[in-house]
Structures are given as structure tokens and as C-alpha cells.
Scaffold this active site. Structure first.
Site, short mmCIF file in Angstrom:
data_model
loop_
_atom_site.label_atom_id
_atom_site.label_comp_id
_atom_site.label_asym_id
_atom_site.label_seq_id
_atom_site.Cartn_x
_atom_site.Cartn_y
_atom_site.Cartn_z
N MET A 44 0.84 -1.21 0.00
CA MET A 44 0.00 0.00 0.00
C MET A 44 0.87 1.25 0.00
O MET A 44 0.42 2.34 0.35
CB MET A 44 -0.95 0.00 1.20
CG MET A 44 -1.91 -1.20 1.15
SD MET A 44 -3.46 -0.91 2.00
CE MET A 44 -2.88 -0.64 3.66
N GLY A 45 2.14 1.09 -0.36
CA GLY A 45 3.03 2.26 -0.42
C GLY A 45 3.53 2.67 0.94
O GLY A 45 3.50 1.88 1.90
N HIS A 105 8.93 0.93 3.42
CA HIS A 105 10.02 0.92 4.40
C HIS A 105 10.82 -0.36 4.22
O HIS A 105 10.57 -1.13 3.28
CB HIS A 105 9.46 1.07 5.82
CG HIS A 105 8.33 0.11 6.12
ND1 HIS A 105 8.51 -1.25 6.14
CD2 HIS A 105 7.01 0.31 6.38
CE1 HIS A 105 7.38 -1.85 6.43
NE2 HIS A 105 6.43 -0.92 6.56
N HIS A 158 8.96 -3.68 3.47
CA HIS A 158 8.59 -3.88 2.06
C HIS A 158 9.83 -4.22 1.23
O HIS A 158 9.79 -5.09 0.36
CB HIS A 158 7.96 -2.60 1.49
CG HIS A 158 6.73 -2.14 2.21
ND1 HIS A 158 6.72 -1.02 3.01
CD2 HIS A 158 5.46 -2.62 2.22
CE1 HIS A 158 5.50 -0.84 3.49
NE2 HIS A 158 4.72 -1.79 3.03
N GLN A 166 5.29 -11.79 7.33
CA GLN A 166 4.78 -12.46 8.52
C GLN A 166 4.27 -11.43 9.53
O GLN A 166 3.53 -11.75 10.44
CB GLN A 166 5.91 -13.32 9.12
CG GLN A 166 5.56 -14.09 10.36
CD GLN A 166 4.49 -15.14 10.12
OE1 GLN A 166 4.41 -15.72 9.04
NE2 GLN A 166 3.65 -15.36 11.12
N ARG A 202 2.26 2.71 9.48
CA ARG A 202 1.51 3.45 10.51
C ARG A 202 2.39 3.94 11.66
O ARG A 202 1.93 4.73 12.48
CB ARG A 202 0.35 2.61 11.04
CG ARG A 202 -0.76 2.41 10.00
CD ARG A 202 -1.99 1.75 10.60
NE ARG A 202 -3.12 1.78 9.71
CZ ARG A 202 -3.52 0.76 8.92
NH1 ARG A 202 -2.86 -0.37 8.93
NH2 ARG A 202 -4.57 0.90 8.14
P1 AMP Z 1 1.28 -2.96 3.51
O1 AMP Z 1 1.90 -1.93 2.62
O2 AMP Z 1 1.19 -2.56 4.94
O3 AMP Z 1 -0.02 -3.51 2.95
O4 AMP Z 1 2.29 -4.18 3.50
C1 AMP Z 1 2.68 -4.79 2.30
C2 AMP Z 1 3.42 -6.06 2.60
O5 AMP Z 1 4.58 -5.76 3.37
C3 AMP Z 1 2.59 -7.04 3.43
O6 AMP Z 1 2.81 -8.37 2.94
C4 AMP Z 1 3.15 -6.87 4.81
O7 AMP Z 1 3.01 -8.02 5.63
C5 AMP Z 1 4.60 -6.59 4.50
N1 AMP Z 1 5.23 -5.90 5.64
C6 AMP Z 1 4.81 -4.76 6.23
N2 AMP Z 1 5.59 -4.46 7.28
C7 AMP Z 1 6.53 -5.44 7.35
C8 AMP Z 1 7.64 -5.71 8.23
N3 AMP Z 1 7.93 -4.91 9.25
N4 AMP Z 1 8.36 -6.81 8.00
C9 AMP Z 1 8.07 -7.65 6.97
N5 AMP Z 1 7.05 -7.46 6.12
C10 AMP Z 1 6.29 -6.36 6.30
#
Ligand code: AMP
Length: 282
Positions: free
Chosen positions: A27-28, A31, A34, A145, A184
Site C-alpha cells: 500500500m506504499g 520501508h 517492504h 509475517q 503506521r
Molecule cells: P502494507 O503496505 O502494509 O499492505 O504491506 C505490504 C506487505 O509488506 C505485506 O505483505 C506486509 O506483511 C509486509 N510488511 C509490512 N511491514 C513489514 C515488516 N515490518 N516486515 C516484513 N514485512 C512487512
């Protein structure tokens, strides 16, 4: 690196990629978490595709969809640095055409933990990931995870709907203090951030107790609950120890692999974290 801002543009560019193709849905507000997914995909696939799409259907009515951090320029630079070949950034109207009514409904896995606190969340996640799989046609898709239940939901969807995608789960990336990276985290004040370190501290304490042989479910939840509850700015949503396959809440002696997970509000941020307690280390 190519950037596709429509599905048709993406499909034309995707057709030229060499396989196997790995997809990293995001979702952009990218960090290191990602980026770790992109690097894993890069190591395992000939071409890496990333999607950047803030999916409205996975946010509840009172959640942060409109405020969700957006940082397109930095995100594209990160994708470029990680060797992404093609980025999909579709407009909402294209992902959800006028009158779209077909959804993926996940069932029981989606009703507990995050699903209980965020009704409809996982149907929104599963629906958008199904759409992304149809658009990107990846051989493998990479998920963190960090969102343990989401990973389970996607695996279940892929199995149940016979999707030809290998789902790869990747370890949680944390900052030097132990806080799990999250888009977040940007909402946290300094004070909230330092108190939020209690989450990973609690998880580590529980892991240690598990390694020392503790198997009682209630006593394994306690270190996390107590550590977080001690923080004046924390508002606990849940601390759960659940079967790692069914997500049924554990009671009494834990006999199988279990997911210890937690959701806590700190100010504007709702943070989640987890660890898997394995019966036999693999
Ligand atoms: P999001 O942008 O929050 O939808 O996350 C995109 C992907 O990145 C999802 O598969 C999350 O589980 C993964 N992700 C987000 N934060 C972390 C993290 N700290 N460590 C590993 N994977 C992450």
C-alpha cells in the site's frame, strides 16, 4: 523500471517480462519491511513486480483510509533501488469498476483476531489480492509475517480457489529497538514510539518463557499483556495465543505451533505484532 498507471498499460508491459515473475503487493509508504520482500523476490525470481495501491475496501468506515501515508516519489525510488522491473499503480476506479459487486469471502479464518476487530477487512484484502493476482499473473507472491493472519488468509484463498501462485512468507523486519516496521509508525509521537517498544519486549519475554519450557496458554499471553498494559499510552485491543493453523484460541497446555499476536492502539496508531511459538524448532 517501468511504471504502469492503468491495468491495460500494465498488462502490455507484463507480457514482456521474463519469468518467473514475483509480485510484492503493497500500500506504499515503503520501508525496510517492504524492501525485504522485494529483495527476497529479486533473489528468487527473474522479474519483480510491485503494486502500490491503498485499497479502500480493507479499511473500516472509521479507519484511516484518507489519512493513510502516501509517498509516491520516495516509493518509486525504493522500488528502483530494489531492482523492481515494473510497478503497478492503478486508479481506484479501475480496480473497483462502477457497480463492482463480486468479492472474495474468506470464511472462519477472517472472523477472529484482526477480523473481529476489523469486520470486512479480510474480505477486502482477499478481493484486492485476487484482483492483483489476475492482473499481474505472478508465479510467486511475497507477503510479510508481520501480517500473520493476512498471510494465512492469502494462503487459504490460493488453495481454495486453485490459484496458480506460490505464496512466500517473509520474516518481520524491526527497527533497532525491536519495533516492527509499519507505515503506521509514522503516526507515533516520540513518547508513543518509546512506549510501543513494550510490544516486542513482551513478545521476546514470552518467546524466552516458551524456550524455557512454559506451555500454559494463559501464562504465555501474560508477559505480553503485562508489559504492554504497563504503558500509560497503550490501549490493548487483544493479546492472543491461537493455534497457528486454525487460529482457535489456545487454552491450557499448548500442544501445537501457536501464533502469539497482539494489537494495541497508541494514540492515532493501531499497531500489530506477533511471533510463532514452534513446538519443534525447524
Ligand atoms: P502494507 O503496505 O502494509 O499492505 O504491506 C505490504 C506487505 O509488506 C505485506 O505483505 C506486509 O506483511 C509486509 N510488511 C509490512 N511491514 C513489514 C515488516 N515490518 N516486515 C516484513 N514485512 C512487512
Amino acid at each position: 523500471m517501468e511504471i504502469a498507471r492503468s491495468v491495460s498499460e500494465f498488462r502490455a508491459l507484463r507480457a514482456r517480462l521474463n519469468g518467473p515473475v514475483g509480485l510484492v503487493p503493497t500500500m506504499g509508504a515503503l520501508h525496510e519491511g517492504h524492501r525485504s520482500l522485494m529483495r527476497r523476490a529479486r533473489a528468487e525470481c527473474r522479474s519483480v513486480v510491485a503494486s502500490i495501491f491503498v485499497n479502500p475496501t480493507q479499511f473500516g468506515p472509521s479507519e484511516d483510509y484518507t489519512q493513510y501515508p502516501r509517498s509516491e516519489e520516495a516509493d518509486l525510488a525504493a522500488c528502483q533501488e530494489e531492482g523492481v522491473a515494473l510497478v503497478l499503480m492503478p486508479p481506484v476506479e479501475e480496480v473497483y469498476p462502477e457497480g463492482a459487486s463480486t468479492t472474495v469471502s474468506v470464511g472462519d479464518l477472517a472472523t477472529v483476531l484482526e477480523g473481529a476487530s476489523r469486520p470486512g477487512h479480510f474480505d477486502g484484502v482477499a478481493t484486492v489480492v485476487a484482483k492483483l493476482f489476475h492482473i499481474a499473473q505472478p508465479d510467486r507472491a511475497y507477503f510479510g509475517q508481520k501480517d500473520a493472519q493476512q498471510l494465512m488468509v492469502i494462503r487459504r484463498m490460493v488453495r481454495d480457489l486453485l490459484m496458480p501462485v506460490e505464496v512466500v512468507g517473509c520474516p518481520i523486519v524491526r527497527d533497532e529497538g525491536g519495533l516492527a516496521l509499519s507505515s503506521r509508525n509514522a503516526y507515533l509521537t516520540d513518547e508513543e514510539r518509546s512506549q510501543a517498544l513494550a510490544i516486542s519486549r513482551g513478545l521476546r519475554n514470552a518467546e524466552q518463557a516458551w524456550r524455557d519450557g512454559l506451555r500454559d496458554a494463559e501464562r504465555l499471553r501474560a508477559p505480553v499483556h503485562d508489559e504492554v498494559a504497563r504503558q500509560p499510552l497503550a490501549r490493548i485491543d487483544y493479546v492472543s495465543l491461537a493455534d497457528a493453523e486454525t487460529l482457535a484460541e489456545c487454552e491450557g497446555r499448548v500442544q501445537r505451533d501457536a501464533l502469539l499476536s497482539v494489537a494495541v492502539h497508541f494514540g492515532r496508531a493501531r499497531l500489530i505484532d506477533n511471533t510463532i511459538l514452534k513446538v519443534q524448532s525447524s
